[in-house]
Design a protein around this motif. Sequence first.
Motif, PDB file in Angstrom:
ATOM      1  N   UNK A 150       0.826  -1.204   0.000  1.00 23.11           N
ATOM      2  CA  UNK A 150       0.000   0.000   0.000  1.00 23.11           C
ATOM      3  C   UNK A 150       0.863   1.258   0.000  1.00 23.11           C
ATOM      4  N   UNK A 151       1.977   1.217   0.705  1.00 22.07           N
ATOM      5  CA  UNK A 151       2.869   2.373   0.785  1.00 22.07           C
ATOM      6  C   UNK A 151       3.470   2.693  -0.583  1.00 22.07           C
ATOM      7  N   UNK A 152       3.972   1.684  -1.266  1.00 24.65           N
ATOM      8  CA  UNK A 152       4.610   1.929  -2.557  1.00 24.65           C
ATOM      9  C   UNK A 152       3.584   2.195  -3.657  1.00 24.65           C
ATOM     10  N   UNK A 153       2.378   1.654  -3.510  1.00 26.82           N
ATOM     11  CA  UNK A 153       1.309   2.009  -4.446  1.00 26.82           C
ATOM     12  C   UNK A 153       0.933   3.482  -4.271  1.00 26.82           C
ATOM     13  N   UNK A 154       0.837   3.923  -3.032  1.00 30.11           N
ATOM     14  CA  UNK A 154       0.555   5.331  -2.760  1.00 30.11           C
ATOM     15  C   UNK A 154       1.654   6.228  -3.316  1.00 30.11           C
ATOM     16  N   UNK A 155       2.891   5.790  -3.161  1.00 29.06           N
ATOM     17  CA  UNK A 155       4.021   6.549  -3.688  1.00 29.06           C
ATOM     18  C   UNK A 155       3.940   6.665  -5.210  1.00 29.06           C
ATOM     19  N   UNK A 156       3.567   5.569  -5.883  1.00 26.29           N
ATOM     20  CA  UNK A 156       3.456   5.607  -7.340  1.00 26.29           C
ATOM     21  C   UNK A 156       2.346   6.554  -7.787  1.00 26.29           C
ATOM     22  N   UNK A 157       1.187   6.483  -7.130  1.00 27.43           N
ATOM     23  CA  UNK A 157       0.063   7.338  -7.518  1.00 27.43           C
ATOM     24  C   UNK A 157       0.407   8.808  -7.331  1.00 27.43           C
ATOM     25  N   UNK A 158       1.022   9.149  -6.204  1.00 25.71           N
ATOM     26  CA  UNK A 158       1.360  10.546  -5.956  1.00 25.71           C
ATOM     27  C   UNK A 158       2.397  11.043  -6.949  1.00 25.71           C
ATOM     28  N   UNK A 159       3.376  10.197  -7.285  1.00 22.71           N
ATOM     29  CA  UNK A 159       4.449  10.627  -8.183  1.00 22.71           C
ATOM     30  C   UNK A 159       4.043  10.629  -9.643  1.00 22.71           C
ATOM     31  N   UNK A 160       2.992   9.926 -10.002  1.00 20.24           N
ATOM     32  CA  UNK A 160       2.558   9.896 -11.392  1.00 20.24           C
ATOM     33  C   UNK A 160       1.357  10.797 -11.655  1.00 20.24           C
ATOM     34  N   UNK A 161       0.399  10.841 -10.726  1.00 15.41           N
ATOM     35  CA  UNK A 161      -0.814  11.610 -10.959  1.00 15.41           C
ATOM     36  C   UNK A 161      -0.590  13.113 -10.786  1.00 15.41           C
ATOM     37  N   UNK A 162       0.311  13.500  -9.898  1.00 17.13           N
ATOM     38  CA  UNK A 162       0.597  14.930  -9.769  1.00 17.13           C
ATOM     39  C   UNK A 162       1.205  15.497 -11.052  1.00 17.13           C
TER      40      UNK A 162
END
Length: 309
Positions: A101-113
């Motif tokens: 969940x942590x690394x999925x959150x990291x991916x979403x924040x770094x790609x969607x922003x």
Amino acid sequence: MAPVNNSLPAALSEFLLICFPGYQSWQHWLSLPLSLLFLLAMAANATLLLTIRLEMVRSLHEPMYYLLSLLSLLDIVLCLTVIPKVLAIFWFDLKAISFSACFLQMFIMNSFLPMESCTCMIMAYNRYVAICHPLCYPSIITDQFVVKASVFIIARNALISAPIPIFSSRLHYCGKKVIEHCLCANLCVPRLSCDNITLNRLYQLVASWIVVSSDLILIFISYTFILWAFWDQGWELQKGSAWPFSLLFFQSYFFDQLEGKGPMAHPVFSMFGPSPSPAISGLDKDQTGPKLLKKVFMVLQPACKVGKG
């Protein structure tokens, strides 16, 4: 002889998010404005998407509104990625977050922003063509252009951002597991590892310059030409001005600078960034604002009649 213990420290399976360190006693109070901003962001984006969907059959066929819908969808995903977890920490003290969940959150924040930044760049180009080259607008900004732009927005930022959580997940975490942030931030998680994180630092630095800086530069160039056109024509184009997207530009730049400066910046960015975006950009066209309000009143009218009864 006593047996020698050559076993390595057990690998961690989860992290602990310490949101707003030093302000734990204020968490319940902080959750109130946080919840209101979350509801505001979700309601604004959902209302805008509903309005565009209902009116698409009639008159909202311009490519701009497809980009506006994409921007609202990105805002909704960002809100749902961060704020529910923050509220769970505030209300139920659920600080634990699993590795996946942590690394999925990291991916979403770094790609969607960056996707939001790239979308604003495409919208700025759209306004540049509409104002500076109005006769060529129908032949340049077509549905095919929007499809290609959407694929570019998603593919570019997803591919560039994917190595960030991949590099972080391959590190060996052997001791510390407390993250003094409200989410799994870029460098906060790798700093907890026992390995060298120089590669992570360098890649994130290069990726941020390639993605965000290029978008901001192109947005700035677009609005420079737009303002020059206003000045050259004596501000006769004020009615179709691009001031909403100018606000989006400064908003994007401000929160890009704010993101990563501290644990308080992340939840504020995740909500305060999405909240005004649909409201500001939805006013860009004369037809969207009134139709948006009209649809809201149509939804609220039955409730008002029930209340009066």
